[in-house]
Scaffold this active site. Sequence first.
Site, PDB file in Angstrom:
ATOM      1  N   GLY A   6       8.028  -5.531  -0.215  1.00 16.91           N
ATOM      2  CA  GLY A   6       7.166  -4.385  -0.512  1.00 16.91           C
ATOM      3  C   GLY A   6       6.310  -3.952   0.674  1.00 16.91           C
ATOM      4  CD  GLN A   7       1.808   0.295   1.522  1.00 11.08           C
ATOM      5  OE1 GLN A   7       1.399   0.212   0.359  1.00 11.08           O
ATOM      6  NE2 GLN A   7       1.261   1.089   2.408  1.00 11.08           N
ATOM      7  CE1 TYR A 137      -1.783  -2.239  -9.471  1.00 14.01           C
ATOM      8  CE2 TYR A 137      -3.644  -0.835  -8.893  1.00 14.01           C
ATOM      9  CZ  TYR A 137      -2.728  -1.804  -8.547  1.00 14.01           C
ATOM     10  OH  TYR A 137      -2.739  -2.330  -7.275  1.00 14.01           O
ATOM     11  CE  LYS A 141      -3.078  -5.587  -8.957  1.00  9.70           C
ATOM     12  NZ  LYS A 141      -2.334  -6.693  -8.358  1.00  9.70           N
TER      13      LYS A 141
HETATM   14  P1  NAD Z   1       5.087  -2.857  -3.554  1.00  9.03           P
HETATM   15  O1  NAD Z   1       5.479  -2.229  -4.816  1.00  9.03           O
HETATM   16  O2  NAD Z   1       5.346  -2.141  -2.271  1.00  9.03           O
HETATM   17  O3  NAD Z   1       5.727  -4.293  -3.429  1.00  9.03           O
HETATM   18  C1  NAD Z   1       5.815  -5.177  -4.512  1.00  9.03           C
HETATM   19  C2  NAD Z   1       7.063  -6.003  -4.319  1.00  9.03           C
HETATM   20  O4  NAD Z   1       7.159  -6.883  -5.428  1.00  9.03           O
HETATM   21  C3  NAD Z   1       8.346  -5.153  -4.295  1.00  9.03           C
HETATM   22  O5  NAD Z   1       9.123  -5.451  -3.157  1.00  9.03           O
HETATM   23  C4  NAD Z   1       9.045  -5.520  -5.584  1.00  9.03           C
HETATM   24  O6  NAD Z   1      10.466  -5.521  -5.471  1.00  9.03           O
HETATM   25  C5  NAD Z   1       8.510  -6.930  -5.823  1.00  9.03           C
HETATM   26  N1  NAD Z   1       8.614  -7.294  -7.235  1.00  9.03           N
HETATM   27  C6  NAD Z   1       8.338  -6.529  -8.307  1.00  9.03           C
HETATM   28  N2  NAD Z   1       8.610  -7.192  -9.436  1.00  9.03           N
HETATM   29  C7  NAD Z   1       9.052  -8.407  -9.059  1.00  9.03           C
HETATM   30  C8  NAD Z   1       9.511  -9.546  -9.768  1.00  9.03           C
HETATM   31  N3  NAD Z   1       9.573  -9.553 -11.107  1.00  9.03           N
HETATM   32  N4  NAD Z   1       9.902 -10.622  -9.073  1.00  9.03           N
HETATM   33  C9  NAD Z   1       9.857 -10.632  -7.707  1.00  9.03           C
HETATM   34  N5  NAD Z   1       9.456  -9.574  -6.982  1.00  9.03           N
HETATM   35  C10 NAD Z   1       9.059  -8.474  -7.656  1.00  9.03           C
HETATM   36  O7  NAD Z   1       3.531  -3.215  -3.660  1.00  9.03           O
HETATM   37  P2  NAD Z   1       2.497  -3.501  -2.491  1.00  9.03           P
HETATM   38  O8  NAD Z   1       1.842  -2.237  -2.160  1.00  9.03           O
HETATM   39  O9  NAD Z   1       3.120  -4.324  -1.427  1.00  9.03           O
HETATM   40  O10 NAD Z   1       1.421  -4.349  -3.305  1.00  9.03           O
HETATM   41  C11 NAD Z   1       1.459  -5.745  -3.354  1.00  9.03           C
HETATM   42  C12 NAD Z   1       0.295  -6.239  -4.188  1.00  9.03           C
HETATM   43  O11 NAD Z   1      -0.940  -5.742  -3.647  1.00  9.03           O
HETATM   44  C13 NAD Z   1       0.323  -5.759  -5.640  1.00  9.03           C
HETATM   45  O12 NAD Z   1      -0.238  -6.764  -6.468  1.00  9.03           O
HETATM   46  C14 NAD Z   1      -0.612  -4.574  -5.638  1.00  9.03           C
HETATM   47  O13 NAD Z   1      -1.178  -4.357  -6.904  1.00  9.03           O
HETATM   48  C15 NAD Z   1      -1.647  -5.026  -4.637  1.00  9.03           C
HETATM   49  N6  NAD Z   1      -2.355  -3.895  -4.040  1.00  9.03           N
HETATM   50  C16 NAD Z   1      -1.713  -3.017  -3.228  1.00  9.03           C
HETATM   51  C17 NAD Z   1      -2.399  -1.948  -2.681  1.00  9.03           C
HETATM   52  C18 NAD Z   1      -1.722  -0.964  -1.768  1.00  9.03           C
HETATM   53  O14 NAD Z   1      -2.331   0.066  -1.435  1.00  9.03           O
HETATM   54  N7  NAD Z   1      -0.493  -1.208  -1.329  1.00  9.03           N
HETATM   55  C19 NAD Z   1      -3.756  -1.780  -2.982  1.00  9.03           C
HETATM   56  C20 NAD Z   1      -4.378  -2.671  -3.859  1.00  9.03           C
HETATM   57  C21 NAD Z   1      -3.670  -3.747  -4.368  1.00  9.03           C
HETATM   58  C1  AKB Z   2      -2.509   2.159  -6.017  1.00 16.85           C
HETATM   59  O1  AKB Z   2      -2.795   3.313  -5.652  1.00 16.85           O
HETATM   60  O2  AKB Z   2      -2.058   1.865  -7.124  1.00 16.85           O
HETATM   61  C2  AKB Z   2      -2.789   1.041  -5.041  1.00 16.85           C
HETATM   62  C3  AKB Z   2      -4.133   0.448  -5.277  1.00 16.85           C
HETATM   63  C4  AKB Z   2      -5.338   1.086  -4.713  1.00 16.85           C
HETATM   64  O3  AKB Z   2      -4.241  -0.544  -5.940  1.00 16.85           O
HETATM   65  N1  AKB Z   2      -2.642   1.551  -3.716  1.00 16.85           N
END
Ligand code: NAD
Ligand code: AKB
Length: 310
Positions: A6-7, A137, A141
Site C-alpha cells: 500500500g501507500q 473509518y 479507528k
Molecule cells: P493502502 O490502502 O494504500 O494500503 C493498505 C494495504 O493493506 C494494501 O496494500 C492492501 O492490499 C492491504 N490489505 C488490505 N486488506 C488486507 C488483508 N485482509 N490482508 C492483508 N493485506 C491487506 O493504505 P495506506 O494508506 O498505506 O494506509 C495504511 C494504514 O495507515 C491504514 O491503517 C490506514 O488507515 C492508516 N492511515 C493512512 C493514512 C494515509 O493518508 N495514507 C492516514 C491515516 C492513517
Molecule cells: C483517509 O483520507 O482516509 C486517510 C486518513 C486521513 O486516514 N488518508
Amino acid sequence: MIGCSGQIGSELTIELRNIYGNENVFATDLKEAPAEIRDNGPFQILDVLDEKRLQHYAIRNKITQVYNLAAVLSGNAERMPMQAWNINMSALINTLELARELGLNKIFWPSSIAVFGPTTPRFGTPQLSVMEPNTMYGISKLAGERWCEYYHQRYNIDIRSLRYPGLISYKTEPGGGTTDYAVEIYYEAIKNGSYESFLKEETTLPMMFMPDAIKATIDLMEADADKIKVRSSYNVGGMSFNPQEIADAIRKHIPGFEITFKHDFRQAIADSWPASIDDSVARADWNLSYKYNLESMTQVMLDEIRKKAG
Ligand code: NAD
Ligand code: AKB
C-alpha cells in the site's frame, strides 16, 4: 509487515529493510508487492483475516515485531461500511491476539485524524479531546485505539500508534481516502495542467509528506518504552492546507495550472475532521519532528512525478 503493497507499506518496508536488513523484514499483503519489495527480501501473499495462516507464518519465520497497515480507508469505508468495520477490526484483533499468543515484543498499528468528529475542536485539536467520529473509518479507528490501550494494560503488549494525518507521496497511489486529492492534484497538474477537486476550496485538513511520516514511525518504534506514555495513539499534525493553497503552491512551478471544484460524498467526511492538530504530546514524549512544509513538499512531488512520467 502486513500491508506492504500500500501507500505507506511500500515505503516503510524499504526503510525497515535498510535498518534491519532485507532478509529480516518479512513483507506480506493481500496483493502482489512492488518489485523492489518482492525481489529484495521475503514476500508472501497473506490475508491478515486468516488468523491460522497468519499464526503459522509468524511462527515459521520467528516474527518478533509486527507493523499492521491493512485497512479500508475513509472513502472506501463509506461505500461499504459493514465490510470496512469487519476488515478493520478483525485485522487489528488478529494482530493483537498474535502478539498475546506468541509474546511478540512490539506492534505498530496506525490510527488516523479520522478518530475525531464534528464535535471536536477543529483547530489545534489536542491529544485528549471530544471523540465522536461519524464516519465508519473513524469509528473503526477509535475502537482500534481502545483495543490497543486495552491490550497494553491487560497483557502488557508494547503496542505503539500514530494518528496519521493525510499522507502525500509519489511512489504508490493512495488507497481510497478523503485526503487522496492532495496526491492526485500533483499527477494531474503534470499530466493535464488542471485538476477538478472533490473537496471544496476552503477545506483545510492536516497533511504530511511521506518521508516525515516514515521518520515519525521509526522514531516512535525506536523510542525507549518508558517514553511512550500514550498507548491509544499519538496526535501527529504535519502541515495544514486546503485545495486552493496547494493549487497556489503548484502554480509557482506550473503558472498556467487550473483548479476547479466539484465536491462529492467525501466533502462530508472532510468536514467532520480537524483542520489542524496539536502534536505537542508526541514532541514532548519522543521528540516528534518534521522536515517538510507545503513549498518543499511541492518541489519534491513535482520533480519526482516528472521523473516517473519520463
Ligand atoms: P493502502 O490502502 O494504500 O494500503 C493498505 C494495504 O493493506 C494494501 O496494500 C492492501 O492490499 C492491504 N490489505 C488490505 N486488506 C488486507 C488483508 N485482509 N490482508 C492483508 N493485506 C491487506 O493504505 P495506506 O494508506 O498505506 O494506509 C495504511 C494504514 O495507515 C491504514 O491503517 C490506514 O488507515 C492508516 N492511515 C493512512 C493514512 C494515509 O493518508 N495514507 C492516514 C491515516 C492513517
Ligand atoms: C483517509 O483520507 O482516509 C486517510 C486518513 C486521513 O486516514 N488518508
